[in-house]
Write a protein that holds these residues in place. Structure first.
Motif, PDB file in Angstrom:
ATOM      1  N   TRP A  28     -11.419  -3.897   3.968  1.00  0.00           N
ATOM      2  CA  TRP A  28     -11.500  -4.842   3.038  1.00  0.00           C
ATOM      3  C   TRP A  28     -10.707  -5.823   3.043  1.00  0.00           C
ATOM      4  O   TRP A  28      -9.606  -5.611   3.393  1.00  0.00           O
ATOM      5  CB  TRP A  28     -11.133  -4.012   1.510  1.00  0.00           C
ATOM      6  N   HIS A  73      -1.600   5.557   3.657  1.00  0.00           N
ATOM      7  CA  HIS A  73      -2.539   4.600   3.807  1.00  0.00           C
ATOM      8  C   HIS A  73      -2.530   3.659   4.704  1.00  0.00           C
ATOM      9  O   HIS A  73      -1.639   3.001   5.017  1.00  0.00           O
ATOM     10  CB  HIS A  73      -2.805   4.034   2.396  1.00  0.00           C
ATOM     11  N   PRO A 128       0.953  -1.216   0.056  1.00  0.00           N
ATOM     12  CA  PRO A 128       0.163  -0.076   0.114  1.00  0.00           C
ATOM     13  C   PRO A 128       0.783   1.206   0.178  1.00  0.00           C
ATOM     14  O   PRO A 128       1.813   1.213   0.557  1.00  0.00           O
ATOM     15  CB  PRO A 128      -0.840  -0.225   1.323  1.00  0.00           C
ATOM     16  N   GLU A 169      -7.269  -2.614  -4.398  1.00  0.00           N
ATOM     17  CA  GLU A 169      -6.079  -3.510  -4.083  1.00  0.00           C
ATOM     18  C   GLU A 169      -6.506  -4.887  -3.804  1.00  0.00           C
ATOM     19  O   GLU A 169      -6.080  -5.698  -4.227  1.00  0.00           O
ATOM     20  CB  GLU A 169      -5.343  -2.732  -3.019  1.00  0.00           C
ATOM     21  N   ALA A 183      -5.215  -1.531   1.336  1.00  0.00           N
ATOM     22  CA  ALA A 183      -5.523  -0.123   1.516  1.00  0.00           C
ATOM     23  C   ALA A 183      -6.811   0.205   1.162  1.00  0.00           C
ATOM     24  O   ALA A 183      -7.255   1.423   1.627  1.00  0.00           O
ATOM     25  CB  ALA A 183      -4.639   0.722   0.773  1.00  0.00           C
ATOM     26  N   ASN A 184      -7.499  -0.490   0.236  1.00  0.00           N
ATOM     27  CA  ASN A 184      -8.769  -0.094  -0.322  1.00  0.00           C
ATOM     28  C   ASN A 184      -9.398  -1.457  -1.191  1.00  0.00           C
ATOM     29  O   ASN A 184      -8.358  -2.290  -1.232  1.00  0.00           O
ATOM     30  CB  ASN A 184      -8.572   1.147  -1.456  1.00  0.00           C
ATOM     31  N   LYS A 185     -10.648  -1.237  -1.532  1.00  0.00           N
ATOM     32  CA  LYS A 185     -11.190  -2.338  -2.355  1.00  0.00           C
ATOM     33  C   LYS A 185     -10.467  -2.666  -3.497  1.00  0.00           C
ATOM     34  O   LYS A 185     -10.376  -3.854  -3.792  1.00  0.00           O
ATOM     35  CB  LYS A 185     -12.727  -2.089  -2.437  1.00  0.00           C
ATOM     36  N   SER A 209      -8.632  -0.302   7.068  1.00  0.00           N
ATOM     37  CA  SER A 209      -9.160  -0.651   5.973  1.00  0.00           C
ATOM     38  C   SER A 209     -10.243  -1.891   6.268  1.00  0.00           C
ATOM     39  O   SER A 209      -9.753  -2.947   6.745  1.00  0.00           O
ATOM     40  CB  SER A 209      -8.500  -1.106   4.571  1.00  0.00           C
ATOM     41  N   ASP A 218     -16.233  -7.277   3.018  1.00  0.00           N
ATOM     42  CA  ASP A 218     -16.108  -6.006   3.691  1.00  0.00           C
ATOM     43  C   ASP A 218     -16.402  -6.587   5.282  1.00  0.00           C
ATOM     44  O   ASP A 218     -17.464  -7.050   5.568  1.00  0.00           O
ATOM     45  CB  ASP A 218     -17.210  -4.909   3.330  1.00  0.00           C
TER      46      ASP A 218
END
Length: 396
Positions: free
Chosen positions: A323, A316, A312, A376, A372-374, A321, A395
């Motif tokens: 996810w 971040h 990441p 990724e 770090a996010n969806k 996160s 999630d």
């Protein structure tokens, strides 16, 4: 001749083109054209009156729209209702989807008759679910050779989740029983062809019956004499027929099954998410807004070498996160740990991730974290799916 009245333009030749007694614009094909152009609302508007009038293709397409949330809000209850109405008319794709929707909705006992019929016709996702049931011995008789044969058929059809399960069965089923399962496959293939032919024949519309001849016979009468008078018969007022009694609406499952069956539900949901379809061998409505090409559907590109997932970027907080990437659900926690150890050796991207063992009743869900996010997490799953490993972004 393949049907061009359903969303499936390159499907198996299940239903022929039929004529509709409706205006030229209100046709299922026009809804398909609108769908392919990305105009989902117009497609639904074209199909709805035809579906209400009883057109099976329109009912199936409307079920697809509600299942995928295109042109209407996603509503599995509505999708189930339209699939069921189409299936009652012999629409085989609708029956395939109905069984899988019921199964993933935890109505497994109600789903199994549909699953069994679809599997008998060679539907890969139904074969995968039925194979899992035969292996676990719940919802179906425990039969490891048949479980192996069904899973192999689904894997040979290109279902990646079945290929991953087949590798697990190689370590769980003794060699002699696996060999018996492989010996069953030739007869299974011939049986699938017979079942598909019988289903198509049963779904074909019946030939129109000739109009019955009138039972009224004319009588031979003597010629009338001039000037003869007669009294005409009395006029009897026609009585209105009694109104037909209104049918009362019929109101539309089972105790919690074993943990192994719940794992099958989880795996089926992963298969549906991985393919972007609600569980049918025949192509569902396209997911993208771009209209598809007029030619046959292109085969997927050969997978390239797996790429490692980058770390990441700075700034971040991956630990915060929500996810994660779910790799499976297991009734035995040791199996989850074993899969993680094997994936660490095979995929450097896994070795750099956090391992999470999430308890859910009697199941242990194996998840990778630190994304770090969806996006990724989705790239991470995509790299694993190239090698046949099931992976689903969740999630937490």
């Amino acid at each position: 001749m393949p049907s061009f009245r359903t969303i499936v333009l390159l499907a198996l030749p299940l239903l022929g083109i039929s004529t509709l007694a409706v205006p030229a614009r209100a046709d299922v094909k026009e809804g398909v054209d609108a769908w392919q152009a990305g105009d989902y609302r117009t497609a639904v508007a074209e199909w709805r009156p035809l579906a209400i009038a009883g057109d099976a293709d329109a009912q199936f397409n409307l079920g697809q729209a509600y299942k995928l949330g295109r042109g209407v809000p996603a509503d599995l209850a509505q999708a189930e209702a339209w699939y069921r109405r189409a299936a009652k008319q012999g629409h085989l794709q609708a029956e395939d989807n109905l069984g899988l929707v019921l199964f993933t909705a935890n109505r497994r006992e109600e789903a199994m008759p549909f699953i069994a019929r679809s599997a008998a016709r060679g539907e890969p996702r139904a074969q995968y679910v039925l194979g899992t049931a035969h292996f676990n011995g719940d919802l179906a008789e425990r039969d490891w050779p048949r479980a192996y044969a069904l899973t192999k058929r689904a894997s040979d059809a290109g279902l990646s989740i079945a290929s991953a399960r087949l590798a697990q069965l190689d370590n769980l089923i003794p060699l002699d029983q696996r060999q018996r399962g492989l010996a069953m496959i030739p007869d299974m293939e011939r049986s699938e062809q017979r079942e598909r032919l019988a289903a198509v024949s049963a779904a074909a519309p019946a030939a129109p019956k000739p109009a019955p001849t009138s039972p009224i016979k004319t009588a031979s009468l003597p010629p009338s004499a001039p000037g003869t008078s007669y009294t005409p018969p009395p006029v009897i007022a026609a009585t209105k027929p009694a109104p037909a009694p209104r049918s009362k609406p019929v109101t539309a499952s089972s105790p919690v099954a074993s943990a192994a069956a719940a794992a099958a539900v989880e795996a089926t949901a992963e298969a549906m998410a991985a393919t972007g379809q609600p569980g049918t061998t025949y192509a569902a409505p396209p997911e993208s807004n771009a209209p598809p090409s007029a030619g046959p559907e292109a085969a997927p590109a050969a997978p390239g070498p797996a790429r490692s997932v980058p770390a990441p970027p700075p700034g971040h907080d991956a630990t915060a996160s929500p996810w994660r990437a779910q790799l499976g659900a297991f009734g035995v926690e040791a199996n989850a740990r074993g899969l993680w150890a094997a994936l660490e050796k095979k995929h450097p991207a896994v070795a750099g991730r956090e391992r999470h063992m999430v308890k859910s009743g009697k199941l242990t869900r194996l998840q990778a974290g630190g994304f770090a996010n969806k996006g990724e997490a989705e790239r991470f799953c995509a790299s694993l799916r190239k090698d046949g490993q099931a992976c689903l972004v969740v999630d937490r």
